[in-house]
Design an enzyme around this catalytic site. Structure first.
Site, PDB file in Angstrom:
ATOM      1  N   THR A 124      27.458  31.587  25.721  1.00 47.56           N
ATOM      2  CA  THR A 124      26.747  31.293  26.970  1.00 47.56           C
ATOM      3  C   THR A 124      25.938  30.001  26.846  1.00 47.56           C
ATOM      4  OG1 THR A 124      24.903  32.066  28.343  1.00 47.56           O
ATOM      5  CG2 THR A 124      24.942  32.873  26.098  1.00 47.56           C
ATOM      6  N   ASP A 125      25.711  29.361  27.984  1.00 46.64           N
ATOM      7  CA  ASP A 125      24.860  28.156  27.977  1.00 46.64           C
ATOM      8  C   ASP A 125      23.419  28.485  27.583  1.00 46.64           C
ATOM      9  OD1 ASP A 125      24.077  29.495  30.290  1.00 46.64           O
ATOM     10  OD2 ASP A 125      24.341  27.782  31.632  1.00 46.64           O
ATOM     11  N   GLU A 126      23.053  29.769  27.658  1.00 45.18           N
ATOM     12  CA  GLU A 126      21.655  30.135  27.374  1.00 45.18           C
ATOM     13  C   GLU A 126      21.262  29.908  25.917  1.00 45.18           C
ATOM     14  OE1 GLU A 126      20.052  33.665  29.056  1.00 45.18           O
ATOM     15  OE2 GLU A 126      21.311  33.546  30.833  1.00 45.18           O
ATOM     16  N   TYR A 151      18.233  38.171  24.553  1.00 45.49           N
ATOM     17  CA  TYR A 151      19.685  38.082  24.798  1.00 45.49           C
ATOM     18  C   TYR A 151      20.231  36.762  24.262  1.00 45.49           C
ATOM     19  CZ  TYR A 151      23.879  36.704  27.410  1.00 45.49           C
ATOM     20  OH  TYR A 151      25.122  36.211  27.745  1.00 45.49           O
ATOM     21  N   LYS A 155      22.940  35.924  21.215  1.00 45.18           N
ATOM     22  CA  LYS A 155      24.190  35.172  21.405  1.00 45.18           C
ATOM     23  C   LYS A 155      24.213  33.942  20.486  1.00 45.18           C
ATOM     24  CE  LYS A 155      27.031  35.885  24.120  1.00 45.18           C
ATOM     25  NZ  LYS A 155      28.268  36.750  24.101  1.00 45.18           N
TER      26      LYS A 155
HETATM   27  P1  NAD Z   1      29.361  42.936  31.157  1.00 45.08           P
HETATM   28  O1  NAD Z   1      28.010  43.436  30.800  1.00 45.08           O
HETATM   29  O2  NAD Z   1      29.839  43.037  32.564  1.00 45.08           O
HETATM   30  O3  NAD Z   1      30.469  43.634  30.251  1.00 45.08           O
HETATM   31  C1  NAD Z   1      30.283  43.863  28.879  1.00 45.08           C
HETATM   32  C2  NAD Z   1      31.410  44.780  28.410  1.00 45.08           C
HETATM   33  O4  NAD Z   1      31.265  44.957  26.994  1.00 45.08           O
HETATM   34  C3  NAD Z   1      31.360  46.173  29.048  1.00 45.08           C
HETATM   35  O5  NAD Z   1      32.655  46.575  29.443  1.00 45.08           O
HETATM   36  C4  NAD Z   1      30.830  47.064  27.924  1.00 45.08           C
HETATM   37  O6  NAD Z   1      31.296  48.403  27.998  1.00 45.08           O
HETATM   38  C5  NAD Z   1      31.360  46.340  26.687  1.00 45.08           C
HETATM   39  N1  NAD Z   1      30.562  46.611  25.479  1.00 45.08           N
HETATM   40  C6  NAD Z   1      29.215  46.523  25.348  1.00 45.08           C
HETATM   41  N2  NAD Z   1      28.842  46.871  24.118  1.00 45.08           N
HETATM   42  C7  NAD Z   1      29.979  47.162  23.431  1.00 45.08           C
HETATM   43  C8  NAD Z   1      30.255  47.563  22.101  1.00 45.08           C
HETATM   44  N3  NAD Z   1      29.260  47.763  21.196  1.00 45.08           N
HETATM   45  N4  NAD Z   1      31.535  47.752  21.731  1.00 45.08           N
HETATM   46  C9  NAD Z   1      32.537  47.559  22.623  1.00 45.08           C
HETATM   47  N5  NAD Z   1      32.336  47.208  23.897  1.00 45.08           N
HETATM   48  C10 NAD Z   1      31.075  46.994  24.298  1.00 45.08           C
HETATM   49  O7  NAD Z   1      29.368  41.421  30.667  1.00 45.08           O
HETATM   50  P2  NAD Z   1      30.045  40.136  31.329  1.00 45.08           P
HETATM   51  O8  NAD Z   1      29.123  39.594  32.349  1.00 45.08           O
HETATM   52  O9  NAD Z   1      31.454  40.455  31.684  1.00 45.08           O
HETATM   53  O10 NAD Z   1      30.006  39.140  30.075  1.00 45.08           O
HETATM   54  C11 NAD Z   1      31.067  39.133  29.138  1.00 45.08           C
HETATM   55  C12 NAD Z   1      30.765  38.120  28.050  1.00 45.08           C
HETATM   56  O11 NAD Z   1      30.586  36.827  28.616  1.00 45.08           O
HETATM   57  C13 NAD Z   1      29.477  38.409  27.281  1.00 45.08           C
HETATM   58  O12 NAD Z   1      29.700  38.103  25.928  1.00 45.08           O
HETATM   59  C14 NAD Z   1      28.449  37.463  27.877  1.00 45.08           C
HETATM   60  O13 NAD Z   1      27.454  37.122  26.935  1.00 45.08           O
HETATM   61  C15 NAD Z   1      29.334  36.283  28.217  1.00 45.08           C
HETATM   62  N6  NAD Z   1      28.872  35.448  29.348  1.00 45.08           N
HETATM   63  C16 NAD Z   1      28.573  36.022  30.544  1.00 45.08           C
HETATM   64  C17 NAD Z   1      28.213  35.207  31.631  1.00 45.08           C
HETATM   65  C18 NAD Z   1      27.887  35.795  32.982  1.00 45.08           C
HETATM   66  O14 NAD Z   1      27.482  35.050  33.870  1.00 45.08           O
HETATM   67  N7  NAD Z   1      28.068  37.086  33.221  1.00 45.08           N
HETATM   68  C19 NAD Z   1      28.155  33.822  31.454  1.00 45.08           C
HETATM   69  C20 NAD Z   1      28.448  33.269  30.191  1.00 45.08           C
HETATM   70  C21 NAD Z   1      28.825  34.099  29.141  1.00 45.08           C
HETATM   71  O1  DAU Z   2      23.929  31.313  32.116  1.00 43.22           O
HETATM   72  C1  DAU Z   2      24.805  32.305  31.651  1.00 43.22           C
HETATM   73  C2  DAU Z   2      24.144  33.653  31.734  1.00 43.22           C
HETATM   74  O2  DAU Z   2      24.029  33.962  33.120  1.00 43.22           O
HETATM   75  C3  DAU Z   2      24.906  34.746  31.000  1.00 43.22           C
HETATM   76  O3  DAU Z   2      24.950  34.453  29.636  1.00 43.22           O
HETATM   77  C4  DAU Z   2      24.261  36.111  31.235  1.00 43.22           C
HETATM   78  O4  DAU Z   2      25.049  37.129  30.654  1.00 43.22           O
HETATM   79  C5  DAU Z   2      24.164  36.351  32.722  1.00 43.22           C
HETATM   80  O5  DAU Z   2      23.507  37.570  32.984  1.00 43.22           O
HETATM   81  C6  DAU Z   2      23.430  35.188  33.401  1.00 43.22           C
HETATM   82  O6  DAU Z   2      22.028  35.162  33.024  1.00 43.22           O
HETATM   83  P1  DAU Z   2      20.870  34.899  34.101  1.00 43.22           P
HETATM   84  O7  DAU Z   2      19.626  35.465  33.575  1.00 43.22           O
HETATM   85  O8  DAU Z   2      20.889  33.496  34.563  1.00 43.22           O
HETATM   86  O9  DAU Z   2      21.495  35.808  35.311  1.00 43.22           O
HETATM   87  P2  DAU Z   2      20.808  36.815  36.324  1.00 43.22           P
HETATM   88  O10 DAU Z   2      21.859  37.183  37.333  1.00 43.22           O
HETATM   89  O11 DAU Z   2      20.073  37.917  35.669  1.00 43.22           O
HETATM   90  O12 DAU Z   2      19.719  35.892  37.057  1.00 43.22           O
HETATM   91  C7  DAU Z   2      20.101  34.692  37.722  1.00 43.22           C
HETATM   92  C8  DAU Z   2      18.823  34.021  38.221  1.00 43.22           C
HETATM   93  O13 DAU Z   2      18.251  34.831  39.254  1.00 43.22           O
HETATM   94  C9  DAU Z   2      17.764  33.905  37.148  1.00 43.22           C
HETATM   95  O14 DAU Z   2      17.039  32.695  37.353  1.00 43.22           O
HETATM   96  C10 DAU Z   2      16.835  35.094  37.394  1.00 43.22           C
HETATM   97  C11 DAU Z   2      16.938  35.279  38.891  1.00 43.22           C
HETATM   98  N1  DAU Z   2      16.807  36.668  39.371  1.00 43.22           N
HETATM   99  C12 DAU Z   2      17.530  37.640  38.762  1.00 43.22           C
HETATM  100  C13 DAU Z   2      17.434  38.955  39.175  1.00 43.22           C
HETATM  101  C14 DAU Z   2      18.241  40.040  38.505  1.00 43.22           C
HETATM  102  C15 DAU Z   2      15.971  36.947  40.434  1.00 43.22           C
HETATM  103  O15 DAU Z   2      15.327  36.043  41.003  1.00 43.22           O
HETATM  104  N2  DAU Z   2      15.888  38.244  40.861  1.00 43.22           N
HETATM  105  C16 DAU Z   2      16.570  39.265  40.269  1.00 43.22           C
HETATM  106  O16 DAU Z   2      16.417  40.433  40.702  1.00 43.22           O
END
Ligand code: NAD
Ligand code: DAU
Length: 337
Positions: A124-126, A151, A155
């Site tokens: 992730t970019d985070e 988190y 990562k």
């Molecule tokens: P998600 O939370 O929707 O899904 C996570 C999945 O992993 C679920 O199906 C869960 O059951 C499984 N899981 C969790 N713990 C586990 C374990 N111990 N063993 C096996 N399976 C397990 O997550 P997502 O949003 O689909 O993100 C997927 C990946 O992409 C993550 O690694 C996250 O860090 C990365 N990522 C997410 C975003 C985003 O915006 N959502 C952006 C950049 C990177």
């Molecule tokens: O940038 C990549 C990341 O993006 C991934 O690695 C993470 O898995 C993914 O969850 C996401 O992280 P963020 O913290 O940016 O996403 P989130 O949807 O939780 O929040 C997006 C923005 O909105 C953030 O600035 C916080 C804000 N927010 C979030 C929630 C849940 C609110 O203002 N209100 C809310 O209720």
């Protein structure tokens, strides 16, 4: 790269990746290894070609379970499995360290033991922290690590382990770093689906702090198409940033979504800020664009329209995701807003 071992394939991005890989490659076979935590949902895989997909329920921190499921002729492990929600990591970091750090090491060891050709790690970019507001600063692949939430720290730690496996043992690894994904089947704890689910039911939308935090949004299938290209053609040991050059302030996202839904801006409620809330993420995707020729296909407008349509047509999925333990989480996180 046709025999794939996908972890976390029942989650939001992992399930989109499986759909895409099965569609793009007719000879692709996938073992989907997922623990089915609160974020995993087998409904996310409905309609896929089951003859080329095998689901295996298991935990990536369990070496025996991983080795039992990991076939010797696996071409690539694609590691999506993670605890992924920043707010939950602030409430408790333990599961994040267990899955995101320890789990990644278990998979790296298993990849070596089985002679898996390539290890694709989804990051992730985070991991590179927060950028200043209103400045022409971007994350690129050499930006220093500066994780700010538990988190992000977990990562970042996972990335270090992937790097070490490459450097020490010569494991063929690639890392991708992406920004905020949006699209169908995202668990409604995340900002965009939470906002859609609430607004569609005329419930308040909680916006943290002053709402001016900036995120860099990408449609989930564009992210997955980029991962496929990195998996196939990325250079070993390298990291690739993935972004659609689509920075938006949270408040602007909320207002535009309400406008599309025909709902009043009065649904927006400013609530207590997230602890340590990163101000701005913005990704420079030049490397993947120039080396691999990847470009996003969706604009923000086309992507958000598809996303809203999916949530409108899948009210049952949303209700089921919002039931049970989610209600307790929501009450803990937001109280009554
Ligand atoms: P998600 O939370 O929707 O899904 C996570 C999945 O992993 C679920 O199906 C869960 O059951 C499984 N899981 C969790 N713990 C586990 C374990 N111990 N063993 C096996 N399976 C397990 O997550 P997502 O949003 O689909 O993100 C997927 C990946 O992409 C993550 O690694 C996250 O860090 C990365 N990522 C997410 C975003 C985003 O915006 N959502 C952006 C950049 C990177
Ligand atoms: O940038 C990549 C990341 O993006 C991934 O690695 C993470 O898995 C993914 O969850 C996401 O992280 P963020 O913290 O940016 O996403 P989130 O949807 O939780 O929040 C997006 C923005 O909105 C953030 O600035 C916080 C804000 N927010 C979030 C929630 C849940 C609110 O203002 N209100 C809310 O209720």
């Amino acid at each position: 790269m046709r025999n794939l071992f996908v972890t976390g394939g029942a989650g939001f991005i992992g399930s989109a990746f499986i759909r895409l890989a099965l569609e793009e490659f007719s000879d692709c076979r996938i073992v989907n290894f997922d623990a089915l935590t609160y974020a995993g949902n087998l409904d996310n895989l409905s309609g896929i070609d089951e003859s080329r997909h095998r689901f295996w329920r298991g935990d990536i921190t369990d070496p025996d379970a991983v080795l039992a499921a990991l076939e010797a002729e696996t071409d690539a492990i694609i590691n999506f499995a993670a605890e992924s929600h920043v707010d939950r990591s602030i409430a408790s970091a333990h599961e994040f360290l267990r899955t995101n750090v320890l789990g990644t090491q278990v998979l790296l060891d298993a990849a070596r033991e089985r002679g898996v050709h390539r290890f694709v790690h989804i990051s992730t970019d985070e991991v590179t922290g927060s950028l200043p507001e209103d400045e022409e600063a971007f994350f690129d692949e050499s930006s220093p690590f500066a994780p700010n939430s538990p988190y992000a720290a977990s990562k970042a730690a996972a990335e270090h382990l992937v790097r070490a496996a490459h450097h020490t043992f010569g494991l063929n690894t690639v890392i991708t770093r992406c920004g905020n994904n949006y699209g169908p089947r995202q668990f409604p704890e995340k900002f965009l689906p939470l906002m859609l689910a609430n607004a569609m039911r005329d419930e308040a939308i909680p916006v943290y702090g002053d709402g001016r935090n900036v995120r860099d949004w990408i449609y989930v299938d564009d992210h997955c198409r980029a991962i496929l290209q990195v998996m196939e053609r990325g250079r070993t040991g390298e990291t690739y940033n993935i972004g659609a050059r689509n920075e938006r302030r949270n408040i602007d996202v909320a207002q535009s979504v309400l406008k599309i839904l025909g709902k009043p801006p009065s649904l927006i409620k400013f609530v207590k800020d997230r602890l340590g809330h990163d101000r701005r993420y913005a990704i420079d995707p030049t490397k993947i664009e120039t080396e691999l020729g990847w470009r996003p296909r969706e604009t923000w407008e086309s992507g958000i329209e598809k996303t809203i349509r999916w949530y409108a047509e899948n009210a049952e999925w949303v209700e089921s995701a919002r039931s049970g333990a989610y209600r307790e989480y929501y009450a803990r996180q937001y109280g009554t807003i």
